[in-house]
Write an enzyme that holds these catalytic residues in place. Structure first.
Site, PDB file in Angstrom:
ATOM      1  N   SER A 156      11.817  16.074 -19.330  1.00 29.53           N
ATOM      2  CA  SER A 156      11.822  15.029 -20.371  1.00 29.53           C
ATOM      3  C   SER A 156      12.515  13.759 -19.875  1.00 29.53           C
ATOM      4  O   SER A 156      12.052  12.640 -20.154  1.00 29.53           O
ATOM      5  CB  SER A 156      12.464  15.530 -21.663  1.00 29.53           C
ATOM      6  OG  SER A 156      13.718  16.130 -21.428  1.00 29.53           O
TER       7      SER A 156
ATOM      8  N   HIS B 214      10.199  24.249 -20.855  1.00 37.25           N
ATOM      9  CA  HIS B 214      11.272  23.260 -21.100  1.00 37.25           C
ATOM     10  C   HIS B 214      11.717  23.425 -22.567  1.00 37.25           C
ATOM     11  O   HIS B 214      12.145  24.491 -22.971  1.00 37.25           O
ATOM     12  CB  HIS B 214      10.718  21.871 -20.752  1.00 37.25           C
ATOM     13  CG  HIS B 214      11.719  20.764 -20.692  1.00 37.25           C
ATOM     14  ND1 HIS B 214      13.070  20.954 -20.625  1.00 37.25           N
ATOM     15  CD2 HIS B 214      11.558  19.394 -20.684  1.00 37.25           C
ATOM     16  CE1 HIS B 214      13.701  19.780 -20.574  1.00 37.25           C
ATOM     17  NE2 HIS B 214      12.803  18.823 -20.613  1.00 37.25           N
TER      18      HIS B 214
ATOM     19  N   HIS C 260      17.136  28.924 -15.086  1.00 38.40           N
ATOM     20  CA  HIS C 260      17.231  27.463 -15.035  1.00 38.40           C
ATOM     21  C   HIS C 260      16.902  26.983 -13.630  1.00 38.40           C
ATOM     22  O   HIS C 260      17.180  27.686 -12.654  1.00 38.40           O
ATOM     23  CB  HIS C 260      18.630  26.972 -15.432  1.00 38.40           C
ATOM     24  CG  HIS C 260      18.626  25.547 -15.867  1.00 38.40           C
ATOM     25  ND1 HIS C 260      18.772  24.512 -14.978  1.00 38.40           N
ATOM     26  CD2 HIS C 260      18.450  24.986 -17.090  1.00 38.40           C
ATOM     27  CE1 HIS C 260      18.686  23.374 -15.650  1.00 38.40           C
ATOM     28  NE2 HIS C 260      18.494  23.623 -16.923  1.00 38.40           N
TER      29      HIS C 260
ATOM     30  N   ARG D 130      26.225  24.920 -22.736  1.00 30.95           N
ATOM     31  CA  ARG D 130      25.641  24.584 -24.046  1.00 30.95           C
ATOM     32  C   ARG D 130      25.362  25.867 -24.832  1.00 30.95           C
ATOM     33  O   ARG D 130      25.428  25.884 -26.057  1.00 30.95           O
ATOM     34  CB  ARG D 130      24.349  23.771 -23.848  1.00 30.95           C
ATOM     35  CG  ARG D 130      24.568  22.475 -23.084  1.00 30.95           C
ATOM     36  CD  ARG D 130      23.264  21.789 -22.737  1.00 30.95           C
ATOM     37  NE  ARG D 130      22.400  22.608 -21.884  1.00 30.95           N
ATOM     38  CZ  ARG D 130      21.176  22.282 -21.523  1.00 30.95           C
ATOM     39  NH1 ARG D 130      20.637  21.150 -21.950  1.00 30.95           N
ATOM     40  NH2 ARG D 130      20.461  23.072 -20.744  1.00 30.95           N
TER      41      ARG D 130
ATOM     42  N   ASP E 138      18.607  27.156 -24.801  1.00 32.61           N
ATOM     43  CA  ASP E 138      17.607  27.560 -25.794  1.00 32.61           C
ATOM     44  C   ASP E 138      17.763  29.002 -26.269  1.00 32.61           C
ATOM     45  O   ASP E 138      17.176  29.380 -27.285  1.00 32.61           O
ATOM     46  CB  ASP E 138      16.202  27.364 -25.209  1.00 32.61           C
ATOM     47  CG  ASP E 138      15.944  25.914 -24.848  1.00 32.61           C
ATOM     48  OD1 ASP E 138      16.292  25.053 -25.662  1.00 32.61           O
ATOM     49  OD2 ASP E 138      15.421  25.650 -23.752  1.00 32.61           O
TER      50      ASP E 138
HETATM   51  N1  HAX Z   1      12.052  35.512 -17.052  1.00 35.19           N
HETATM   52  C1  HAX Z   1      11.203  36.037 -16.125  1.00 35.19           C
HETATM   53  N2  HAX Z   1      10.992  35.499 -14.915  1.00 35.19           N
HETATM   54  C2  HAX Z   1      11.694  34.389 -14.622  1.00 35.19           C
HETATM   55  C3  HAX Z   1      12.627  33.826 -15.500  1.00 35.19           C
HETATM   56  C4  HAX Z   1      12.772  34.410 -16.774  1.00 35.19           C
HETATM   57  N3  HAX Z   1      13.587  33.901 -17.692  1.00 35.19           N
HETATM   58  N4  HAX Z   1      13.173  32.735 -14.908  1.00 35.19           N
HETATM   59  C5  HAX Z   1      12.607  32.625 -13.699  1.00 35.19           C
HETATM   60  N5  HAX Z   1      11.703  33.627 -13.518  1.00 35.19           N
HETATM   61  C6  HAX Z   1      10.809  33.843 -12.389  1.00 35.19           C
HETATM   62  C7  HAX Z   1       9.924  32.619 -12.211  1.00 35.19           C
HETATM   63  O1  HAX Z   1       8.829  32.644 -13.101  1.00 35.19           O
HETATM   64  C8  HAX Z   1       9.538  32.756 -10.744  1.00 35.19           C
HETATM   65  O2  HAX Z   1       8.568  33.770 -10.647  1.00 35.19           O
HETATM   66  P1  HAX Z   1       7.354  33.674  -9.577  1.00 35.19           P
HETATM   67  O3  HAX Z   1       8.031  33.583  -8.236  1.00 35.19           O
HETATM   68  O4  HAX Z   1       6.602  34.943  -9.806  1.00 35.19           O
HETATM   69  O5  HAX Z   1       6.596  32.433  -9.927  1.00 35.19           O
HETATM   70  C9  HAX Z   1      10.833  33.305 -10.113  1.00 35.19           C
HETATM   71  O6  HAX Z   1      11.559  33.922 -11.190  1.00 35.19           O
HETATM   72  C10 HAX Z   1      11.695  32.252  -9.474  1.00 35.19           C
HETATM   73  O7  HAX Z   1      11.949  31.246 -10.421  1.00 35.19           O
HETATM   74  P2  HAX Z   1      13.320  30.397 -10.378  1.00 35.19           P
HETATM   75  O8  HAX Z   1      13.334  29.650  -9.096  1.00 35.19           O
HETATM   76  O9  HAX Z   1      14.468  31.281 -10.690  1.00 35.19           O
HETATM   77  O10 HAX Z   1      13.138  29.438 -11.620  1.00 35.19           O
HETATM   78  P3  HAX Z   1      12.357  28.044 -11.699  1.00 35.19           P
HETATM   79  O11 HAX Z   1      13.303  26.979 -11.240  1.00 35.19           O
HETATM   80  O12 HAX Z   1      11.033  28.098 -11.048  1.00 35.19           O
HETATM   81  O13 HAX Z   1      12.114  27.899 -13.251  1.00 35.19           O
HETATM   82  C11 HAX Z   1      12.668  28.012 -15.544  1.00 35.19           C
HETATM   83  C12 HAX Z   1      13.139  27.614 -14.148  1.00 35.19           C
HETATM   84  C13 HAX Z   1      13.672  27.528 -16.553  1.00 35.19           C
HETATM   85  C14 HAX Z   1      11.324  27.309 -15.832  1.00 35.19           C
HETATM   86  C15 HAX Z   1      12.524  29.548 -15.587  1.00 35.19           C
HETATM   87  O14 HAX Z   1      13.791  30.141 -15.395  1.00 35.19           O
HETATM   88  C16 HAX Z   1      11.910  30.056 -16.877  1.00 35.19           C
HETATM   89  O15 HAX Z   1      10.679  30.089 -16.974  1.00 35.19           O
HETATM   90  N6  HAX Z   1      12.727  30.448 -17.897  1.00 35.19           N
HETATM   91  C17 HAX Z   1      12.224  30.879 -19.178  1.00 35.19           C
HETATM   92  C18 HAX Z   1      11.826  29.689 -20.030  1.00 35.19           C
HETATM   93  C19 HAX Z   1      13.041  28.891 -20.475  1.00 35.19           C
HETATM   94  O16 HAX Z   1      13.996  29.443 -20.993  1.00 35.19           O
HETATM   95  N7  HAX Z   1      12.974  27.574 -20.298  1.00 35.19           N
HETATM   96  C20 HAX Z   1      14.041  26.652 -20.755  1.00 35.19           C
HETATM   97  C21 HAX Z   1      14.899  26.167 -19.603  1.00 35.19           C
HETATM   98  C22 HAX Z   1      15.957  25.210 -20.065  1.00 35.19           C
HETATM   99  C23 HAX Z   1      15.352  23.949 -20.551  1.00 35.19           C
HETATM  100  O17 HAX Z   1      14.733  23.176 -19.853  1.00 35.19           O
HETATM  101  N8  HAX Z   1      15.437  23.738 -21.813  1.00 35.19           N
HETATM  102  O18 HAX Z   1      14.804  22.713 -22.358  1.00 35.19           O
END
Ligand code: HAX
Length: 434
Positions: free
Chosen positions: A240, A270, A317, A326, A372
């Site tokens: 964002s 996000h 994250h 937070r 979140d």
């Molecule tokens: N559950 C399951 N798998 C997860 C995970 C979770 N909560 N978090 C990361 N992973 C997985 C990823 O999907 C990725 O899998 P692949 O290699 O198979 O693609 C692997 O672990 C490595 O990911 P990472 O490097 O640890 O995490 P990223 O930086 O790629 O992604 C995210 C960060 C926040 C998008 C991710 O942790 C996620 O999808 N979390 C769940 C959704 C969420 O809570 N989002 C909000 C984040 C905070 C925010 O921005 N708020 O607005």
């Protein structure tokens, strides 16, 4: 001129000279390397831009102008008799770089109250959309509709570059002042038969927002003040913030830029995660036949989620490598003010279970909860159960940081953002891969 605007000019304008000098003497300094994996990995870890409002430390969490969330809960001015900071204060801090006095915060509050009237055509645009339109789509459309008011866009052809910040300041202050009314309008239209509630200009920004949403209790107002404060910024690279900055760098006005940021916030990885968390817990409860799940049941449900190839919402994250402060602020809020609540208990029990399971996958870099994971349960506790709407609340708060930064972008004369890209074919050639 507004006092805060005057103060901003005093602070920000001399910095352009300082930056020029820094670039003259250090402009060729190598600041870092990056790997091929980062090019395919969302550019994570590459420090590629400057954001003044806040900085995220992977281990410590967010600091707003150097202050952590626990410090700000202590040190920012509060509503009379209140314990939680007023979001006007964090906006002041992010924009000016200094902790505000009570008087500064009242100044911002009154300033926004004066600017809060939303032109009728914005409501007409909302009313023209099917009532079931996704709340974030409505929010973004309303922000774009409000852009007819942009002083920057309307005056652009008469403005010198050095003055861009001035009309951007006006746009930003007007936009922040009007967002609560727009968000509340969407909420009341969707869930309360269009039975709208007029603003009360005597209330502070967050309390007035709570009032227009239809939640007049002191408890909900207190929650809104905390919520609006802690969601306001997370340095510059999150979707964002970066989208707002990127679009703004083309000199698109604050309305166009912020609407882009909100379109990014609307994604499930996000800001939409705050509603995904509640949806996921309710689905778990439904699958278990109701009641409060125990640890074994939560463990089984988390494992099932992972097995289905889905993410556990509210965990992980891209930058943080510990429990999000937070999240902790909300956990403390719940412990201080809420005696017992099944959903909140479940959120806390999930915290006891999920990190070990995510660690065991061996691939999740951060197994800890983010902001979140907790916010929805607090909203449900106080009666706001329509979780489809939660990301809009996040968006109203996020305006404070990303739009404060947009004024800085203009004051510092930051140029259009234009990193380079390449193709896999060219990379293969460069790496001698056949
Ligand atoms: N559950 C399951 N798998 C997860 C995970 C979770 N909560 N978090 C990361 N992973 C997985 C990823 O999907 C990725 O899998 P692949 O290699 O198979 O693609 C692997 O672990 C490595 O990911 P990472 O490097 O640890 O995490 P990223 O930086 O790629 O992604 C995210 C960060 C926040 C998008 C991710 O942790 C996620 O999808 N979390 C769940 C959704 C969420 O809570 N989002 C909000 C984040 C905070 C925010 O921005 N708020 O607005």
């Amino acid at each position: 001129m507004d006092k805060i605007k005057e103060k901003f000019a005093e602070k920000a304008l001399p910095m352009t000279g300082e930056i020029k000098n820094m670039l003259k003497s250090h402009g060729d300094t190598i600041m870092g390397d990056y790997k091929l994996s980062q090019m395919y990995g969302g550019m994570k870890g590459i420090v590629g831009m400057v954001t003044e409002t806040s900085k995220l430390d992977p281990a410590e969490g967010i600091r707003f102008r150097g202050y952590s969330i626990p410090e700000l809960r202590e040190q920012l001015p509060k509503a009379p008799g209140g314990f939680e900071p007023l979001p006007e204060g964090i906006f002041y801090l992010m924009l000016i770089g200094e902790l505000p006095t009570e008087e500064d915060v009242i100044g911002v509050s009154n300033n926004w109250a004066r600017r809060a009237i939303v032109p009728k055509h914005v409501f007409n645009v909302l009313d023209a959309l099917p009532v079931k339109t996704q709340p974030m789509t409505q929010f973004s459309a309303a922000i774009l509709a409000l852009g007819t008011e942009s002083e920057f866009a309307n005056k652009y052809h008469d403005l010198a570059k050095k003055d861009y910040w001035d009309s951007t300041y006006e746009d930003v202050m007007n936009l922040i002042a009007r967002l609560p009314r727009i968000a509340a309008y969407i909420y009341r239209r969707m869930y309360h038969d269009g039975n709208h509630i007029e603003p009360d200009p005597k209330l502070d920004w967050a309390a007035n927002f709570a009032h227009m949403l239809g939640f007049d209790s002191d408890e909900f107002k207190r929650l809104m003040r905390l919520y609006m404060t802690i969601h306001s910024d997370h340095e510059g690279g999150n979707v964002s913030a970066h989208a707002t900055h990127l679009v703004g760098s083309a000199l698109s006005d604050a309305y166009l830029a912020f609407s882009s940021g909100m379109n990014g916030l609307a994604g499930p990885l996000h800001g939409l995660a705050n509603q995904e968390v509640v949806r996921w817990i309710l689905e778990m409860k439904q699958e278990l036949g109701g009641g409060k799940p125990n640890k074994d049941q939560i463990t089984a449900y988390v494992e099932k989620t992972l097995k289905e190839g889905k993410v556990v919402p509210g965990y992980g994250h891209a930058v943080l490598r510990k429990t999000d402060p937070r999240y902790t602020a909300q956990l403390e809020f719940a412990k201080r003010y809420i005696e017992q609540d099944d959903l909140i208990d479940t959120v806390h029990m999930i915290y006891e279970v999920v990190p070990d399971i995510l660690k065991a996958t061996g691939k999740v870099k951060n197994p800890w909860p983010n902001v979140d994971a907790h916010s929805g349960a607090l909203l449900v506790h106080y009666g706001m159960t329509e979780y489809d709407f939660y990301t809009v609340l996040f968006g109203v708060s996020r305006a404070l940081g990303v739009l404060a930064q947009l004024i800085w972008d203009r004051a510092l004369g930051l140029p259009i953002e234009r990193p380079s890209s390449t193709t896999t074919e060219l990379l293969k050639k460069e790496l001698n891969i056949n």
